[in-house]
Design a protein around this motif. Sequence first.
Motif: not given
Length: 68
Positions: A50-53, A58-64
Amino acid sequence: MTKEPKRTLGRREFLRTIGVGATVAAAATAPLAGEARADTESNDEKRKARYKETDHVKTFYRVNRYPS
């Protein structure tokens, strides 16, 4: 002439009345809930990923600054 005592509702009496009212309201709405139904997903649907990147993830991961 006799003086009638002033009838006031004390804090405990007030809270007790509110509690009884809430209990009665909850009991009155319980029959409106209806019957429970079994879920309609098959075993394959339950096990699917159910989880899709996606781009916003990806933006959330990059920003944080999470490693990707």
